[in-house]
Design an enzyme around this catalytic site. Structure first.
Site, PDB file in Angstrom:
ATOM      1  CG  HIS A 157      -7.133 -33.117   9.368  1.00 53.97           C
ATOM      2  ND1 HIS A 157      -7.791 -32.181   8.600  1.00 53.97           N
ATOM      3  CD2 HIS A 157      -6.656 -34.041   8.491  1.00 53.97           C
ATOM      4  CE1 HIS A 157      -7.727 -32.514   7.330  1.00 53.97           C
ATOM      5  NE2 HIS A 157      -7.028 -33.633   7.226  1.00 53.97           N
ATOM      6  CG  ASP A 163      -3.646 -36.281   6.288  1.00 52.33           C
ATOM      7  OD1 ASP A 163      -4.805 -35.848   6.467  1.00 52.33           O
ATOM      8  OD2 ASP A 163      -2.920 -35.939   5.337  1.00 52.33           O
ATOM      9  CG  HIS A 200      -3.929 -30.656   6.020  1.00 47.11           C
ATOM     10  ND1 HIS A 200      -3.344 -31.644   6.778  1.00 47.11           N
ATOM     11  CD2 HIS A 200      -4.862 -31.288   5.267  1.00 47.11           C
ATOM     12  CE1 HIS A 200      -3.875 -32.801   6.487  1.00 47.11           C
ATOM     13  NE2 HIS A 200      -4.811 -32.631   5.582  1.00 47.11           N
ATOM     14  NE  ARG A 225      -5.010 -38.041   1.546  1.00 46.82           N
ATOM     15  CZ  ARG A 225      -4.625 -37.400   2.637  1.00 46.82           C
ATOM     16  NH1 ARG A 225      -4.912 -36.153   2.816  1.00 46.82           N
ATOM     17  NH2 ARG A 225      -3.979 -38.027   3.572  1.00 46.82           N
TER      18      ARG A 225
HETATM   19  C1  SIN Z   1      -7.123 -33.473   2.855  1.00 48.01           C
HETATM   20  O1  SIN Z   1      -6.350 -34.279   2.406  1.00 48.01           O
HETATM   21  O2  SIN Z   1      -7.302 -33.327   4.061  1.00 48.01           O
HETATM   22  C2  SIN Z   1      -7.907 -32.622   1.874  1.00 48.01           C
HETATM   23  C3  SIN Z   1      -7.113 -31.453   1.421  1.00 48.01           C
HETATM   24  C4  SIN Z   1      -7.795 -30.714   0.295  1.00 48.01           C
HETATM   25  O3  SIN Z   1      -8.750 -31.228  -0.298  1.00 48.01           O
HETATM   26  O4  SIN Z   1      -7.381 -29.597   0.019  1.00 48.01           O
END
Ligand code: SIN
Length: 287
Positions: free
Chosen positions: A100, A102, A259, A274
């Site tokens: 995806h 974000d 990602h 995050r």
């Molecule tokens: C994400 O922000 O999509 C998760 C990425 C991760 O946990 O490596």
């Protein structure tokens, strides 16, 4: 000369940066770092130690902070979320575990996502990235011509409904996801081929997590083309694997990469903070 050391990570994208402390960098160093992120699209800055407040200060250097639909933030820090899976959580689905970009279903999706590694499993727990500019460039001229004018629909409502491929018994409890968000529960059209202004390149902009169908077509009619594109984007030659080290601060550009979090570390705790910065309405390339 750059105010940090930089070396490429993947063949077409990604870079590792060392020799800078983002808490104390001056404005020219911050501008050089921003330019490196735009050019390489995934950048890992090694050896950082950031409180939530310091991570927000760093993130604001890239753009206004974004608060996220559906996801419960840290107490006292509405713009920071903990990406957490505990050691006792086995065979559960984790946050972001399929391809995806974000929150691509928002009218102005976030540009930069920033993850800071706090606790890592001794093995596994990597994050994969796919270079959507190089994947676009590799398509035939006929395919690119066909895709260029198309729009695709994205929705937040489908999160986790089609893509819980990594867990049998629900989701990790560390990331609390709510349902019911008027701004995210709609389908929204965005160009399938998005312009990445910093590099002047075109990028595919779709994902199996949030894209529901091509605009003006049914999901069933859309599936063959979208499935082809998802397989194409994820080809090994367009991907990069982030093997986390303690203190890593990773920034990626959602306008140009997809990602996913690899959920292969049952029995170990993994915690990252995050943040998300900057917003941009996806636009097709100027003609
Ligand atoms: C994400 O922000 O999509 C998760 C990425 C991760 O946990 O490596």
């Amino acid at each position: 000369m750059e105010p940090f050391d930089i070396r490429p990570l993947g063949s077409s994208f990604g870079a590792e940066i060392t020799g800078i402390d983002v808490r104390t960098m001056d404005d020219p160093a911050a501008a050089a770092l921003h330019a490196a992120i735009d050019a390489h699209r995934v950048v890992v800055i090694r050896g950082q130690s950031l409180s939530p407040e310091a991570q927000k200060r760093f993130s604001r250097r890239l753009g206004p902070l974004v608060t996220l639909p559906y996801v419960k933030p840290l107490d006292g820090h509405p713009e920071v979320i903990a990406v957490l899976k505990e050691a006792d959580e086995v065979k559960v689905s984790t946050f972001g575990s399929w391809w995806h970009a974000d929150f691509s279903y928002l009218e102005e999706p976030p540009v930069y996502s920033i993850l800071h590694a706090l606790e890592l499993p001794p093995k596994g727990g990597d994050t994969l990235f796919a270079d959507l500019c190089t994947a676009y460039d590799a398509l035939s001229s006929g395919m690119r011509r066909m895709l260029d004018p198309l729009q695709v629909m994205h929705s937040g409502f489908v999160y986790g409904t089609r893509t819980a491929v990594d867990g049998e018994r629900g989701r990790a409890r560390g990331v609390v996801i709510s349902r019911g968000n008027a701004d995210a529960d709609v389908e929204r059209a965005h160009p399938l081929v998005r312009f990445h202004a910093p590099t002047g390149r075109k990028a595919l902009f779709a994902s199996p997590t949030y894209t529901t169908r091509l605009a003006d077509m049914t999901a069933e009619e859309s599936r063959p083309l979208l499935e082809f594109l998802y397989g194409h984007m994820a080809r090994p030659e367009y991907t990069l694997r982030q093997r986390w080290q303690p203190g890593d601060l990773l920034v990626w550009d959602n306008r140009a990469v997809n990602h996913l979090a690899v959920n292969d570390y049952d029995g170990y705790r993994r915690l990252l903070h995050r943040t998300t910065a900057g917003r941009e309405r996806p636009a097709a390339a100027p003609t």
